[in-house]
Design an enzyme around this catalytic site. Structure first.
Site, PDB file in Angstrom:
ATOM      1  N   GLU A  38       0.850  -1.199   0.000  1.00  0.00           N
ATOM      2  CA  GLU A  38       0.000   0.000   0.000  1.00  0.00           C
ATOM      3  C   GLU A  38       0.888   1.252   0.000  1.00  0.00           C
ATOM      4  OE1 GLU A  38      -2.041   0.135   3.757  1.00  0.00           O
ATOM      5  OE2 GLU A  38      -3.420   1.736   3.144  1.00  0.00           O
ATOM      6  N   LYS A 108      -9.389   2.139  -1.946  1.00  0.00           N
ATOM      7  CA  LYS A 108      -9.582   1.422  -0.672  1.00  0.00           C
ATOM      8  C   LYS A 108     -10.970   1.667  -0.091  1.00  0.00           C
ATOM      9  CE  LYS A 108      -7.079   0.755   3.732  1.00  0.00           C
ATOM     10  NZ  LYS A 108      -5.863   1.177   4.473  1.00  0.00           N
ATOM     11  N   CYS A 141      -4.888  -3.383   2.485  1.00  0.00           N
ATOM     12  CA  CYS A 141      -4.657  -3.457   3.923  1.00  0.00           C
ATOM     13  C   CYS A 141      -5.924  -3.742   4.739  1.00  0.00           C
ATOM     14  CB  CYS A 141      -3.952  -2.186   4.394  1.00  0.00           C
ATOM     15  SG  CYS A 141      -2.987  -2.494   5.903  1.00  0.00           S
TER      16      CYS A 141
HETATM   17  C1  ACM Z   1      -3.954  -0.029   7.182  1.00  0.00           C
HETATM   18  O1  ACM Z   1      -5.066  -0.217   6.675  1.00  0.00           O
HETATM   19  N1  ACM Z   1      -2.976   0.544   6.531  1.00  0.00           N
HETATM   20  C2  ACM Z   1      -3.687  -0.449   8.553  1.00  0.00           C
END
Ligand code: ACM
Length: 260
Positions: A38, A108, A141
């Site tokens: 990420e 995301k 993530c």
């Molecule tokens: C995250 O979602 N970077 C912990």
């Protein structure tokens, strides 16, 4: 399919140097699909919106152009996380760049902690894309914390989930064994490692990038620390069989009327 699992620690805001290091990690390896963490080349620990704006890019941005050139000239497919700018909005995004220069962006869905101060909630939803005949889906993530993320990707046909991460909590590597098992998919978690300090904010990332298979086994786990690239050959056909035994199929046995 050969997956190039990349574990990486960028220097905060040093995009050009980080991109160069990322390219160097790939250039002597042979993989069908390289997966980076990420926010792979910007760093993660933002204190202000103007820091986010400073490193944000659109499709013409430096890291995307550089990786696109590499993907096309070396005939590789590459996934990496980046700060996406769309007008006056910013997303924590991940891009799949294909070896012919086509690309697709995932934003995301589940923002973690102070990401909510800087980024919009992703609006692309989960999708799968064909990479060399294999269905690949993207997640970022904290999406792992919501079983619906990987379940949705699996229901859409994903055989391999490219999970780019900057993990700070200790649970994901163990949890993803079950996420793989319950969806019978491969999950490749490319994680960041080491500490990142920005004034009073510090994040410590957990490393241990890994690939789990449809049996819930860890087939490769990298150490807690260190930039690494490890090419692992998987058989994505294993993810097509959703039977557990001759009576149970994980998708056909779902009882949707009892779920909310
Ligand atoms: C995250 O979602 N970077 C912990």
């Amino acid at each position: 399919m050969k997956i190039g699992l990349v574990q990486f620690r960028p220097e905060l805001f040093q995009v050009k140097e980080n991109v160069e290091r990322g390219i160097n990690l790939m250039k002597n390896e042979d993989a069908d699909l390289f997966i980076f963490p990420e926010l792979a080349f910007t760093g993660y620990t933002f204190n202000t919106k103007s820091e986010v704006e400073w490193v944000a890019e659109d499709i013409k941005g430096y890291s995307i152009r550089t990786f696109m050139d590499f993907a096309v000239s070396k005939k590789n497919n590459i996934v990496f996380g980046f700060v996406e700018k769309d007008g006056d909005k910013y997303y924590n995004s991940s891009i799949l760049i294909k070896d012919n220069g086509d690309y697709k962006i995932y934003r995301k869905t589940h923002l973690f902690y102070e990401e909510k101060l800087f980024f919009e909630k992703g609006n692309t939803g989960f999708w799968v894309e064909d990479v060399r005949g294999i269905k690949v889906g993207l997640a970022i993530c904290f999406d792992w914390f919501f079983p619906e993320s990987f379940r949705t990707l699996a229901l859409k046909g994903a055989q391999v989930i490219a999970h780019s991460a900057n993990l700070v909590m200790p649970y994901c590597q163990e949890a993803n064994k079950i996420r793989s098992l319950e969806n019978r998919v491969f999950i490749a978690t490319s994680n960041r490692w080491g500490e990142e300090v920005n004034l009073l904010n510090t994040n410590t990332f957990t490393g241990m990038s890994q690939i789990t298979n449809p049996k819930g086994e860890v087939i490769i786990r990298l150490p807690q620390k260190g930039d690494k690239v490890k090419v692992v050959e998987i058989n994505p056909d294993e993810a097509l069989n959703k039977n557990i035994n001759k009576y149970n199929n994980i998708f056909e046995d779902r009882v949707k009327k009892f779920y909310i």
